[in-house]
Design an enzyme around this catalytic site. Structure first.
Site, PDB file in Angstrom:
ATOM      1  N   LYS A 285       5.980  -7.284 -18.340  1.00  0.00           N
ATOM      2  CA  LYS A 285       4.708  -6.572 -18.543  1.00  0.00           C
ATOM      3  C   LYS A 285       3.922  -7.618 -19.094  1.00  0.00           C
ATOM      4  O   LYS A 285       2.664  -7.733 -18.880  1.00  0.00           O
ATOM      5  CB  LYS A 285       4.756  -5.416 -18.992  1.00  0.00           C
ATOM      6  CG  LYS A 285       5.532  -4.188 -18.134  1.00  0.00           C
ATOM      7  CD  LYS A 285       5.895  -3.088 -19.103  1.00  0.00           C
ATOM      8  CE  LYS A 285       6.614  -1.955 -18.183  1.00  0.00           C
ATOM      9  NZ  LYS A 285       7.045  -0.900 -18.956  1.00  0.00           N
TER      10      LYS A 285
ATOM     11  N   GLY B 205       2.047   1.727 -17.103  1.00  0.00           N
ATOM     12  CA  GLY B 205       2.149   2.962 -16.274  1.00  0.00           C
ATOM     13  C   GLY B 205       0.637   3.511 -16.030  1.00  0.00           C
ATOM     14  O   GLY B 205       0.021   2.617 -15.436  1.00  0.00           O
TER      15      GLY B 205
ATOM     16  N   GLY C  58       6.797   7.451 -15.806  1.00  0.00           N
ATOM     17  CA  GLY C  58       6.722   8.503 -15.252  1.00  0.00           C
ATOM     18  C   GLY C  58       6.131   9.092 -13.987  1.00  0.00           C
ATOM     19  O   GLY C  58       5.374   8.153 -13.571  1.00  0.00           O
TER      20      GLY C  58
ATOM     21  N   VAL D 213       7.975   7.112  -8.660  1.00  0.00           N
ATOM     22  CA  VAL D 213       6.660   6.771  -8.542  1.00  0.00           C
ATOM     23  C   VAL D 213       6.166   7.029  -7.042  1.00  0.00           C
ATOM     24  O   VAL D 213       4.955   7.562  -7.011  1.00  0.00           O
ATOM     25  CB  VAL D 213       6.185   5.162  -8.921  1.00  0.00           C
ATOM     26  CG1 VAL D 213       4.954   4.810  -8.686  1.00  0.00           C
ATOM     27  CG2 VAL D 213       7.077   4.874 -10.334  1.00  0.00           C
TER      28      VAL D 213
END
Lengths: 430, 430
Positions: free
Chosen positions: B206, B135, B303, B15
């Site tokens: 989350k 994300g 990602g 990240v």
């Protein structure tokens, strides 16, 4: 620490009733969740005695716009009249009076947004319009805030619920255009004069707004290419499905090297595409960014409560800006005008259905005519081979619009081509 | 009017590299679109000599956290180390030093978010964490801002890309759990120790964050029921598909009369459900609100670049708050604790596969045993009727967890039931 704010409604139709219901029935949520106590101080209506979808305290209704626009107790004016005038004038007057404005009016914003935003900045007030695009779906604010650092490459999607309802019904029930239009009108999904929806004007207005926000530039409504669904037939839809596609009315804005393309038209989408399953009155918009990749925002694109929800989101944002003294701060800067590419220069793929003379050489003729104009084919299927005619179903490679027009003209001149039955752009696969 | 802001990165892994690339390669977009000029003033790494995904100016790298946390040129600290410690300590120290913090760290926020947010408020700085859930998908900010006035009834979706990749591969390629896990590890979608993902812990963290924001209350991570995909077999997936379902690992938070339910577990979803086509490493979260109806937010859930994009969105928001003097203003207020319903009281439907003695009376026995425990059936299919055993495929009506557990215990005691082969909750149809 709950703060009070007085608001005035211009209009109490579908969206206005939704806003009023949320503010009055869910006032507790607003104070708890957003810390804002909103009080409706006046509502402009044409006829106070008319029947209403909501029960409103009698004293609030007025036929005199001054009671909203010149009311010192009102800090936020909510414009939900719809249509260009008098809505535009009222918005301008409210801004000049130092009031923040929240509106669901795509026509006014698409045509006059830039001047009105400039005026709002001068007056140090806000002009918010989340509800003008894709109803209840949070879209403009995420684009302006969450994606403020994102290089947006494209925004595209289904932004008109009426036409999507119609195309879905034509597909699922095999009905023809006139039948589904009548059904949509009966259900209240299409207006008595459905032109704005079915000719794509409504989608074009929304796209002009969306593209302006996504690319930080002014996209004039008259630069948006717009073609509607009037000529889509049940045969087109069945033929598309046979090849693995569905037909949707798409609004597409894409950044290319020379500028941006903005266009509204029916398109074939492969059945696996995320937009292909967006059915009925739902809307969905995809955002493609350099870093973030592909996002999709999906939800109800119209309707009393969803659109009302988007307006209320704007009211809360406006109230917070009011209390913090942050009014009139543009959330994104507009870059100097980026050119809109003329349609002739836009590259897409095409689906094309011809009725031709059924003789062996005809495929060669069609292929050659296309190729001479710079249109190369990806597939060519023969259907309904009969005595007098056969159908050719063609898919092209990516080709500039002007080349495709050239091929169409050549095909229409060719004696062995009886008719160009239909042609529809092909999106969502490269 | 572009304003300069100095930032410091804690970490330069996946990240962190994404954030650095966006800030350096797309600086022009940031200044043009957001009016913010971000300069990286220092990056904490373990080993400055290590190979990197990005080329970084040598002088920026440091192994000394003080060069970030005590650097007066740095106003915004970006924590992208991951894991609980030392990330939590660094975040706390940065906040105490009066610096705004943007983090992608779901573990720290799920476990310590409330204290850290309290500290940020005290210090009048911001703590932003959009990237910690789903994300690159703008989700927490739209929930807090666009939907600030919305009574959220439920948030649910697919928030773990690793398990979704695995379930998709099991479905599309018919592979078994161990095979897809190995493939996911080879492709870098699953870690060497995949427990956090496959056991559902990552999704549970989350969900705790998402539910806290959606319902304005503190949802402690240890109150989130969590069951992973370890026991899902290729047979379960094939059996589900035969009945018209797909299996997804869902994170679900729902407001019910007595409080809220928060749970992560595999579930059968009907094939037409919008979440059923969210495949591979993609995430999607549905939000159901009183006024707005059903929304879906879809995109890359992990990602380098997508997650980096979300962090950069937070950096811009933080910078704007910095310049406007609006730091440390909570975007939503937290209501006093809403109770989390114990799992036994949660109502769902169930899919259940039994291996039974193949004799005519067995259906009656199973139906009666279930009914005695208060579990009523919607459908019962017999498969693989053989000499020694047959399969019963059962779908139940909505039933409380404790009643279902009772039925399971009764079935396991029954001599004519060889085995309870599997049971999976059924969502998305009522």
């Amino acid at each position: 620490m709950v703060k009070k704010v007085g608001i005035g409604l211009l209009g109490l139709g579908t969206v206005g009733s939704g806003v009023y219901r949320i503010l009055t029935e869910r006032g507790k949520t607003l104070t708890q969740r957003a810390g804002v106590d909103v009080e409706v101080k006046g509502i402009l209506v044409r006829n106070p005695a008319a029947g209403r979808r909501v029960t409103v305290e009698g004293g609030l209704l007025t036929t005199d716009p001054e009671r909203i626009l010149n009311n010192p107790d009102i800090s936020i004016v909510v414009e939900v009249l719809g249509g260009e005038e008098p809505a535009r004038t009222y918005i301008e007057r409210a801004l000049r009076a130092g009031k923040t404005v929240a509106t669901a009016n795509k026509e006014v914003i698409a045509k006059h947004g830039v001047e009105l935003l400039g005026l709002a900045r001068e007056q140090k007030v806000d002009l918010l319009f989340e509800a003008s695009v894709a109803g209840g779906i949070p879209l403009l604010r995420p684009l302006q805030e969450s994606l403020a650092g994102e290089d947006v490459e494209a925004v595209y999607g289904i932004v008109n619920g009426t036409t999507n309802y119609m195309l879905t019904a034509m597909d699922k029930e095999g009905l023809d255009f006139a039948e589904v239009l009548a059904a949509a009108q009966r259900k209240g999904y299409a207006e008595a004069d459905p032109t704005a929806d079915i000719a794509g004007h409504d989608a074009a207005r929304k796209l002009a707004i969306l593209a302006s926000i996504a690319f930080n530039t002014q996209v004039p409504i008259d630069k948006v290419y717009c073609s509607g669904i009037e000529e889509i037939t049940a045969a087109d839809i069945a033929g598309a499905r046979e090849l693995g596609y569905v037909i949707k009315l798409l609004a597409i804005a894409r950044r290319v090297e020379e500028g941006i393309e903005v266009r509204v038209h029916p398109a074939l989408l492969p059945q696996g595409h995320p937009l292909s399953t967006v059915d009925g009155v739902y809307n969905a918009v995809m955002v493609q960014g350099w870093a973030v990749g592909t996002l999709m925002f999906y939800g109800a694109g119209a309707g009393q409560m969803p659109t009302g929800s988007a307006v209320v989101g704007d009211i809360i944002a406006a109230a917070k800006n009011l209390f913090s003294g942050l009014r009139g701060q543009p959330r994104v800067g507009f870059a100097p005008g980026v050119p809109v590419i003329p349609l002739e220069e836009v590259e897409t793929r095409y689906y094309l259905r011809l009725r031709v003379v059924p003789e062996p050489g005809v495929l060669g003729v069609v292929t050659r005519l296309c190729s001479q104009e710079g249109v190369e084919l990806v597939s060519l299927d023969i259907k309904n081979w009969g005595q007098d005619s056969a159908n050719l179903i063609i898919r092209t490679q990516r080709v500039k619009e002007k080349a495709f027009r050239g091929a169409l003209a050549a095909l229409r001149k060719e004696a062995r081509v009886h008719e160009v039955e239909s042609y529809i752009r092909l999106e969502g696969e490269d």
